[in-house]
Design an enzyme around this catalytic site. Structure first.
Site, mmCIF file in Angstrom:
data_model
loop_
_atom_site.group_PDB
_atom_site.id
_atom_site.type_symbol
_atom_site.label_atom_id
_atom_site.label_comp_id
_atom_site.label_asym_id
_atom_site.label_seq_id
_atom_site.Cartn_x
_atom_site.Cartn_y
_atom_site.Cartn_z
ATOM 1 N N ASP A 243 0.835 -1.204 0.000
ATOM 2 C CA ASP A 243 0.000 0.000 0.000
ATOM 3 C C ASP A 243 0.875 1.262 0.000
ATOM 4 O O ASP A 243 0.637 2.200 -0.765
ATOM 5 C CB ASP A 243 -0.925 -0.033 1.219
ATOM 6 C CG ASP A 243 -1.832 1.166 1.282
ATOM 7 O OD1 ASP A 243 -2.715 1.273 0.415
ATOM 8 O OD2 ASP A 243 -1.625 2.031 2.162
ATOM 9 N N LYS B 296 1.529 4.199 -2.884
ATOM 10 C CA LYS B 296 1.387 5.637 -2.606
ATOM 11 C C LYS B 296 2.641 6.420 -3.025
ATOM 12 O O LYS B 296 2.525 7.486 -3.627
ATOM 13 C CB LYS B 296 1.101 5.861 -1.123
ATOM 14 C CG LYS B 296 -0.316 5.431 -0.738
ATOM 15 C CD LYS B 296 -0.485 5.430 0.773
ATOM 16 C CE LYS B 296 -1.918 5.093 1.153
ATOM 17 N NZ LYS B 296 -2.037 4.729 2.570
HETATM 18 N N1 LIG Z 1 -9.783 2.877 4.973
HETATM 19 C C1 LIG Z 1 -9.047 3.926 4.777
HETATM 20 O O1 LIG Z 1 -8.611 4.588 5.717
HETATM 21 C C2 LIG Z 1 -8.694 4.365 3.429
HETATM 22 C C3 LIG Z 1 -9.112 3.664 2.331
HETATM 23 N N2 LIG Z 1 -8.789 4.055 1.062
HETATM 24 C C4 LIG Z 1 -9.221 3.265 -0.054
HETATM 25 O O2 LIG Z 1 -10.634 3.239 -0.086
HETATM 26 C C5 LIG Z 1 -11.065 2.071 -0.724
HETATM 27 C C6 LIG Z 1 -12.170 1.424 0.104
HETATM 28 O O3 LIG Z 1 -11.705 1.061 1.347
HETATM 29 P P1 LIG Z 1 -12.670 0.540 2.498
HETATM 30 O O4 LIG Z 1 -13.971 1.236 2.414
HETATM 31 O O5 LIG Z 1 -11.906 0.646 3.726
HETATM 32 O O6 LIG Z 1 -12.858 -0.977 2.084
HETATM 33 P P2 LIG Z 1 -14.094 -1.951 2.366
HETATM 34 O O7 LIG Z 1 -13.582 -3.317 2.224
HETATM 35 O O8 LIG Z 1 -14.789 -1.578 3.632
HETATM 36 O O9 LIG Z 1 -15.087 -1.601 1.198
HETATM 37 C C7 LIG Z 1 -14.858 -1.968 -0.124
HETATM 38 C C8 LIG Z 1 -16.209 -2.147 -0.790
HETATM 39 O O10 LIG Z 1 -15.987 -2.410 -2.142
HETATM 40 C C9 LIG Z 1 -16.801 -3.486 -2.553
HETATM 41 N N3 LIG Z 1 -16.182 -4.111 -3.710
HETATM 42 C C10 LIG Z 1 -15.006 -4.771 -3.792
HETATM 43 N N4 LIG Z 1 -14.804 -5.184 -5.059
HETATM 44 C C11 LIG Z 1 -15.848 -4.779 -5.774
HETATM 45 C C12 LIG Z 1 -16.219 -4.884 -7.139
HETATM 46 N N5 LIG Z 1 -15.443 -5.491 -8.019
HETATM 47 N N6 LIG Z 1 -17.388 -4.346 -7.524
HETATM 48 C C13 LIG Z 1 -18.182 -3.725 -6.634
HETATM 49 N N7 LIG Z 1 -17.877 -3.569 -5.351
HETATM 50 C C14 LIG Z 1 -16.728 -4.082 -4.927
HETATM 51 C C15 LIG Z 1 -16.896 -4.369 -1.356
HETATM 52 O O11 LIG Z 1 -18.012 -5.220 -1.411
HETATM 53 C C16 LIG Z 1 -17.000 -3.317 -0.255
HETATM 54 O O12 LIG Z 1 -18.347 -2.929 -0.130
HETATM 55 C C17 LIG Z 1 -9.832 1.214 -0.924
HETATM 56 O O13 LIG Z 1 -9.370 1.376 -2.233
HETATM 57 C C18 LIG Z 1 -8.835 1.824 0.035
HETATM 58 O O14 LIG Z 1 -7.497 1.669 -0.380
HETATM 59 C C19 LIG Z 1 -8.079 5.184 0.822
HETATM 60 C C20 LIG Z 1 -7.672 5.972 1.863
HETATM 61 C C21 LIG Z 1 -7.913 5.602 3.250
HETATM 62 N N1 LIG Z 2 -4.734 1.415 4.488
HETATM 63 C C1 LIG Z 2 -4.276 2.719 4.275
HETATM 64 C C2 LIG Z 2 -5.405 3.678 4.172
HETATM 65 C C3 LIG Z 2 -5.690 3.928 2.774
HETATM 66 O O1 LIG Z 2 -4.952 4.471 1.991
HETATM 67 C C4 LIG Z 2 -3.460 3.191 5.438
HETATM 68 O O2 LIG Z 2 -3.346 2.452 6.404
HETATM 69 O O3 LIG Z 2 -2.908 4.287 5.365
#
Ligand SMILES: NC(=O)C1=CN([C@@H]2O[C@H](COP(=O)(O)OP(=O)(O)OC[C@H]3O[C@@H](n4cnc5c(N)ncnc54)[C@H](O)[C@@H]3O)[C@@H](O)[C@H]2O)C=CC1
Ligand SMILES: N[C@@H](CC=O)C(=O)O
Ligand code: NA
Length: 817
Positions: free
Chosen positions: A678, A682
């Site tokens: 990850d 970045k």
């Molecule tokens: N959690 C964090 O602090 C941060 C997350 N991100 C990014 O945000 C994105 C989402 O992260 P989260 O919400 O934490 O993950 P999560 O696992 O809670 O949610 C991901 C969602 O995407 C859906 N999904 C996965 N593959 C799919 C597909 N092919 N078609 C439709 N839906 C699909 C899943 O069913 C789930 O609802 C990731 O790319 C992550 O890297 C970016 C910055 C910070």
């Molecule tokens: N998993 C990442 C959040 C998304 O970019 C982190 O831990 O910083």
């Protein structure tokens, strides 16, 4: 005197008829009225179709007629007390006996002239107005049935007869003079001097009403129908369309020429000539003000409505031989007229190289043939090309008198179309400046109408139409934030955000009007939820074809990222925290940026790095303003920082990793964080934003995932196995502690090479102080040379990430229109 006309749907059944009576009771309290009725809903169509059947020898007309008879009987039986029914039932029976004879005759001789057809068609109104006059008498009105054939005189152009106004006006005035009471008039029908029955053509009952209004110098004419007046656009395509309160006659003519079929222009003519105000009202919503059409429609908005016409083809007549040759257009239009082709729109550029006409697709073959016949020699000699026909087109038109005084109207129109990727094939504006028309492809019609509607009527409110894939941690937090801020954005930023599509990896669902964001269902719980299929999701998004569409990807999915090209290609903006696209190949990264630029849409991904912290935007600003990045040092993982700073407090390592996941800091799979992947992604993205030719292979990454944890079947098993390594991590911790240092998982980029891994830092290092999910980025650049620019703050978690995604969406609002 007020003339009130009710259409077929208003008198289609007893329930509706009762509504009509309520309206008439109310109106007659206000002064003298006369009422014109259409046939009961659907009756005339059946009569004419049955006549056609009889002509073709199809005996089933008998049943059709029987059903019609029953329909009329039923109204009488359900609305008139039994004792009083007999004379009315007899009247109906006699008319149907006549009809039976008439149809039998048609059936026998297999012929039905226009004259006969008019006679057949006259029965609908004669029956309805007669029955209604009887019902009105029972209601206490002094009703008098008036068969309009007695007073409306026409020539013998059966089917579309022309009215002789001087005789008609006298006859109407005499009749009204001699017969006090509420006149209940048959719409649609008239007669010749010889007493033959004629009809007045399309929307003939409206015309009848206008004829009476004009002859009697009525104070107003009310047309009661099943819609609340003339709408700003076709409400089946533009959900935000609303009733236009007031129109001038000319505007009403222009609007009704195209889609808005509430009134038919010719029918207004008699009332218009006398300046009689026309009200279009809804029988089923009488409290709605409807539309007033008169001479002094106030000019508020630049335009009054947007109408459209489908089923259009464009003919292009082109060739060097046309330039400066006098008479070409006469020959083109002469040929079309001779072939009976109706020309809807004409456009010729001043180069005279081509003439373009829009016609109905049903007439395209005929038109092409006619023009090519006319120019047979020119085409043979190569002075002119064969006529090119492009079908599947539609016309959209902005209509309003106020355009005359507003130079910006066409600018706004074409800007709205262009911004929404609607290609314009031809343009026409008359010098009256009442109407600007554009030919677009049928597939773009709905989007075009919505884009124009938003540009002209909701200009105080831009609307972003979101399609959200990935309703997980971040996706859900985003929906909640939009729901909470929506009113404020509408009020203070003129921005509305609607979500029309939602999906997770299993389900997807759509909502034409936008989901209720305060109670937004999970995709699986939404009405009409279906199995997620990305291809179908995108197809549906394209079908809905909204202006200002935004695709929001809150997944971590490579498949979804792989669809970005197609999405941008369709001029749909993308906002995403998903790093997969920007961290794939350098060509792909560049291609996406180029494509977004070329298609004039935005691709925003601030949350790819350090969640909501303004890292990408800041770096882009530095680069655009001519700075050069020398070195980047950063803690780019909220989860890794949390893990290594909490771990110091004494909990087992595996336990802290679990906490990081529970707090929503990790990737969907925490191994992506621990492995350094990850952070690798970045720093790769930052390097690329800093205009360096960086490939993933250029990054050396130290993974923190123990070897036997790499290949576990799922996240649970990974956590189980990780426990057995708690001791190893403690040893690393102890070593750092013994030197008075702290462990930080860092990324550095210098001289085109990037490094990601765990470092032990003493208290002089700026990263030493970081806590919890903090990120920190030091940009050393040519300008920030001696002391780097520093950005620091929480860099992971649902709220800070969703807020960053939300900010990108709001930013889009500034670009859209
Ligand atoms: N959690 C964090 O602090 C941060 C997350 N991100 C990014 O945000 C994105 C989402 O992260 P989260 O919400 O934490 O993950 P999560 O696992 O809670 O949610 C991901 C969602 O995407 C859906 N999904 C996965 N593959 C799919 C597909 N092919 N078609 C439709 N839906 C699909 C899943 O069913 C789930 O609802 C990731 O790319 C992550 O890297 C970016 C910055 C910070
Ligand atoms: N998993 C990442 C959040 C998304 O970019 C982190 O831990 O910083
Ligand atoms: Na960011």
């Amino acid at each position: 005197m007020k003339i009130i006309k009710f259409g077929g749907s208003s008198v289609a059944n007893p329930t509706n008829i009762k509504k009509v009576f309520e309206i008439l009771h109310q109106r007659s309290k206000e002064g003298e009225v006369a009422v014109v009725f259409s046939a009961f809903g659907g009756v005339t169509e059946v009569l004419l179709k049955s006549a056609e059947k009889a002509k073709l020898g199809d005996k089933s007309y008998v049943e059709d007629i029987k059903l019609l008879e029953d329909k009329h009987f039923e109204v009488v039986k359900s609305m008139i007390p039994v004792k009083l029914q007999s004379p009315v039932l007899t009247y109906i029976k006699l008319r149907f006996n006549e009809l039976e004879d008439l149809f039998h005759g048609i059936f026998l001789i297999k012929e039905c002239s226009a004259r006969t057809l008019d006679y057949v068609g006259s029965f609908g109104e004669r029956l309805s107005a007669y029955i209604l006059s009887e019902l009105l008498r029972l209601e206490g009105f002094p009703a008098i049935y008036l068969d309009a054939r007695e007073v409306v005189r026409t020539n013998d152009r059966f089917g579309n007869a022309k009215v002789d106004f001087s005789i008609t006006n006298d006859l109407i005035q005499d009749f009204f003079h001699q017969n006090p009471g509420l006149k209940v008039i048959t719409g649609f029908i008239a007669s010749t001097a010889k007493g033959e029955t004629t009809t007045l053509g399309r929307s003939g009952s409206d015309y009848t009403a206008a004829i009476f209004a004009s002859a009697l110098q009525a104070t107003s004419l009310e047309i009661w129908t099943d819609v609340s007046g003339v709408m700003t656009s076709d409400p089946r395509m533009v959900y935000t369309a609303f009733t236009i309160p007031q129109l001038s006659y000319a505007e009403a003519m222009e609007l009704s020429h195209f889609g808005a079929k509430v009134i038919f222009p010719a029918t207004m003519q008699p009332a218009m000539k006398k300046g009689i105000p026309i009200y279009i009202k809804n029988t089923f919503e009488p409290e709605n003000e409807g539309t007033l059409i008169n001479n002094d429609a106030p000019n508020g908005k630049i335009i009054k409505g947007i109408s459209s016409m489908s089923g259009i083809s464009l003919l292009n007549v082109e060739g060097a031989g046309l330039i400066e040759v006098v008479g070409v257009s006469r020959r083109v239009f002469g040929a079309l007229a001779d072939a009976g082709v109706n020309v809807i729109l004409i456009s010729q550029a001043s180069s005279e190289h081509s003439i373009c006409v829009a016609i109905r697709t049903t007439e395209a073959g005929l038109a092409k043939e006619a023009i090519e016949r006319e120019f047979i020699y020119e085409i043979r000699n190569g002075e002119m090309d064969p006529v090119a026909v492009v079908s599947e087109m539609a016309v959209v038109a902005a209509v309003g008198e106020n355009m005359k005084h507003n130079p910006g109207a066409s600018g706004r129109m074409f800007q709205a179309l262009g911004r929404n990727n609607v290609n314009v094939f031809a343009i026409a504006q008359g010098s009256s400046e009442l109407n600007i028309s554009a030919v677009v492809s049928q597939a773009d019609l709905q989007k075009a109408l919505n884009a124009l509607h938003e540009a002209f009527f909701l200009s105080d409110n831009k609307v972003l139409h979101l399609f959200l894939v990935g309703v997980g941690l971040i996706g859900k937090a985003l929906i909640k934030m939009i729901a909470n801020q929506r009113e404020k954005l509408q009020r203070e930023n003129d921005l509305d955000i609607q979500i029309h599509g939602i999906a997770n990896s299993r389900f997807m669902a759509f909502h034409e009007d936008g989901f209720d964001l305060k109670n937004c269902p999970a995709p699986e719980d939404a009405p009409e939820a279906e199995a997620m299929d990305l291809e179908k999701f995108l197809h549906q998004m394209e079908l809905m074809n909204f202006s200002n569409t935004v695709f929001v990807d809150c997944t971590a999915s490579q498949d979804v990222a792989d669809a970005y090209e197609r999405i941008l290609e369709a001029k749909v903006a993308i906002v995403t925290p998903n790093k997969k696209a920007n961290s794939s190949s350098l060509e792909k990264y560049r291609q996406l940026k180029k494509l977004a630029y070329k298609r004039g849409v935005k691709f925003l991904y601030e949350t790819n790095v350090a969640a909501g912290l303004p890292v990408i935007n800041t770096l882009q600003d530095l680069m655009l303003s001519g700075d050069k990045v020398i070195r980047i040092e950063a803690v780019l993982s909220g989860s890794m920082n949390y893990i290594f700073s909490e771990f110091e407090k004494g909990l087992p390592f595996s336990e802290v990793v679990r906490q990081a996941k529970d707090k929503g800091y990790t990737e969907p799979d925490p191994r992506d964080d621990l492995s350094g992947m990850d952070v690798g992604r970045k720093i790769l993205i930052l390097g690329r934003e800093a205009e360096q030719e960086l490939h993933f292979e250029d990054i050396s990454i130290q993974s923190m995932v123990p070897e036997d944890c790499v290949e576990t079947k799922d996240v649970e098993e990974f956590f189980e196995k990780l426990k057995s390594h708690d001791k190893d991590f403690e040893a690393i911790l102890e070593e750092a502690k013994s030197k008075g240092e702290k462990m930080r998982f860092m990324a550095t980029l210098e001289n085109g090479k990037a490094k990601v891994g765990l470092n032990s830092l003493d208290s002089s290092h700026p990263f030493y102080q970081l806590k919890g999910s903090d990120n920190m980025i030091l940009f050393t650049t040519e300008r920030y040379h001696d002391f780097p620019m520093i950005i620091r703050g929480p860099g992971a978690g649902a709220d800070v990430t969703a807020a960053g995604v939300f900010a990108d969406v709001i930013r889009l609002g500034n670009f859209s229109r």
